[in-house]
Design a protein around this motif. Sequence first.
Motif, PDB file in Angstrom:
ATOM      1  N   ASP A  82       0.763  -1.185   0.079  1.00 15.65           N
ATOM      2  CA  ASP A  82       0.070   0.136  -0.100  1.00 15.65           C
ATOM      3  C   ASP A  82       0.873   1.258  -0.042  1.00 15.65           C
ATOM      4  O   ASP A  82       0.522   2.278  -0.766  1.00 15.65           O
ATOM      5  CB  ASP A  82      -0.892  -0.076   1.265  1.00 15.65           C
ATOM      6  N   GLN A  85       2.299   1.829  -3.374  1.00 21.04           N
ATOM      7  CA  GLN A  85       1.282   2.246  -4.411  1.00 21.04           C
ATOM      8  C   GLN A  85       0.993   3.939  -4.270  1.00 21.04           C
ATOM      9  O   GLN A  85       0.712   4.565  -5.074  1.00 21.04           O
ATOM     10  CB  GLN A  85      -0.164   1.473  -4.243  1.00 21.04           C
ATOM     11  N   ALA A  86       0.938   4.217  -2.663  1.00 20.20           N
ATOM     12  CA  ALA A  86       0.745   5.471  -2.342  1.00 20.20           C
ATOM     13  C   ALA A  86       1.792   6.476  -2.953  1.00 20.20           C
ATOM     14  O   ALA A  86       1.712   7.343  -3.495  1.00 20.20           O
ATOM     15  CB  ALA A  86       0.613   5.627  -0.845  1.00 20.20           C
ATOM     16  N   LEU A  88       3.695   5.838  -5.564  1.00 19.57           N
ATOM     17  CA  LEU A  88       3.605   5.825  -7.016  1.00 19.57           C
ATOM     18  C   LEU A  88       2.451   6.743  -7.433  1.00 19.57           C
ATOM     19  O   LEU A  88       2.512   7.662  -8.558  1.00 19.57           O
ATOM     20  CB  LEU A  88       3.253   4.408  -7.587  1.00 19.57           C
ATOM     21  N   THR A  89       1.521   6.743  -6.748  1.00 18.44           N
ATOM     22  CA  THR A  89       0.415   7.823  -7.133  1.00 18.44           C
ATOM     23  C   THR A  89       0.607   9.173  -6.781  1.00 18.44           C
ATOM     24  O   THR A  89       0.210   9.938  -7.718  1.00 18.44           O
ATOM     25  CB  THR A  89      -0.895   7.394  -6.118  1.00 18.44           C
ATOM     26  N   ALA A  90       1.472   9.594  -5.634  1.00 20.34           N
ATOM     27  CA  ALA A  90       1.861  10.799  -5.426  1.00 20.34           C
ATOM     28  C   ALA A  90       2.828  11.369  -6.594  1.00 20.34           C
ATOM     29  O   ALA A  90       3.130  12.471  -6.852  1.00 20.34           O
ATOM     30  CB  ALA A  90       2.413  10.784  -4.159  1.00 20.34           C
ATOM     31  N   GLY A  92       2.568  10.689  -9.485  1.00 14.39           N
ATOM     32  CA  GLY A  92       1.612  10.893 -10.928  1.00 14.39           C
ATOM     33  C   GLY A  92       1.864   9.450 -11.600  1.00 14.39           C
ATOM     34  O   GLY A  92       1.938   9.717 -12.921  1.00 14.39           O
ATOM     35  N   ASN A  93       2.135   8.420 -10.888  1.00 17.50           N
ATOM     36  CA  ASN A  93       2.361   7.166 -11.632  1.00 17.50           C
ATOM     37  C   ASN A  93       3.476   7.165 -12.430  1.00 17.50           C
ATOM     38  O   ASN A  93       3.487   6.243 -13.532  1.00 17.50           O
ATOM     39  CB  ASN A  93       1.144   6.695 -12.426  1.00 17.50           C
TER      40      ASN A  93
END
Length: 219
Positions: A82, A85-86, A88-90, A92-93
Motif C-alpha cells: 500500500d 502504491q501511495a 507511485l500515485t503521489a 503521478g504514476n
Amino acid sequence: MKIYMKALALGLAPMTAIALTTAPAAAQSKTGIAVADLQRAVGTSAAYTAARTQMQTTYKPQIDAFNARKTAIDADLKSKGDALQAALTAAGNKPTPAIETQYQQFQQQQQTAQAELQRMGQPIGLANAYVEEQITAKLSDALKAVMTKTKVDLVLSPEATVSYQPTVDITQAVVTELNTLVPSVGITPPAGWQPGRQGQAAAGAAPAAPRSAQQPQSR
C-alpha cells in the motif's frame, strides 16, 4: 493450512477414435467408455480422509506456526504494498529512482517470505505427499478392477470430455475399490523419504493405521 495435492498421471491415453468393425450377420461391437476423476477419488478415499484428520493433530504445532507466520507476513506485505502504491500515485504514476528501489526491495521481501513459508510448510507437505503416494500406488489396481466390473474398455478424465451423463462417471466406484485396497496409511515418512520414489519404504514395516483416538476437526 491448505496443501494442494499434486496432479495424478496414469498414462491414460485420450480417446481419438473408436473403430467399429462389422462381420456378416453380426451387430457392430461397442466400446464401453467411462469418466473418472482420479484426483478426486484419492482425495475422498477413506485412507486420505483419515490421514488428513490425523495430521491436524500430529502436525498441529507446525500448522499453527505456519498459519500465524503467514498471517503476519501477509499483513506486513500488504502494508508495504500500500505504501508503494501511495508513493507511485503521489508521483503521478511515474516511477522515480526512489520508487524503483522501493519496488525492488518489496519484490525481494516477497521472495524471502515465500522461501520462509516453504521451509516452514515442508514437513506438512512431505507428510501429505507420503499419504498420497501410498494411496496412488493402488490407484491403477482400483481402476482396473472397476473397469472389469463395469465392462468398461476406455476411461477418460473429466477434462478430456466435452459433456457426459452422470451414469458414466465411475469415480465413486474407484473410491470404493481404494477403500478396500488401502484402508489406512501412515502419515510419517521414513527418514530420507522423498516423493516419487515409490517402493523405497515398501521393504520395511507396513504403514501404521491412523489412531482412532485422534479425531480432531480441522483445514
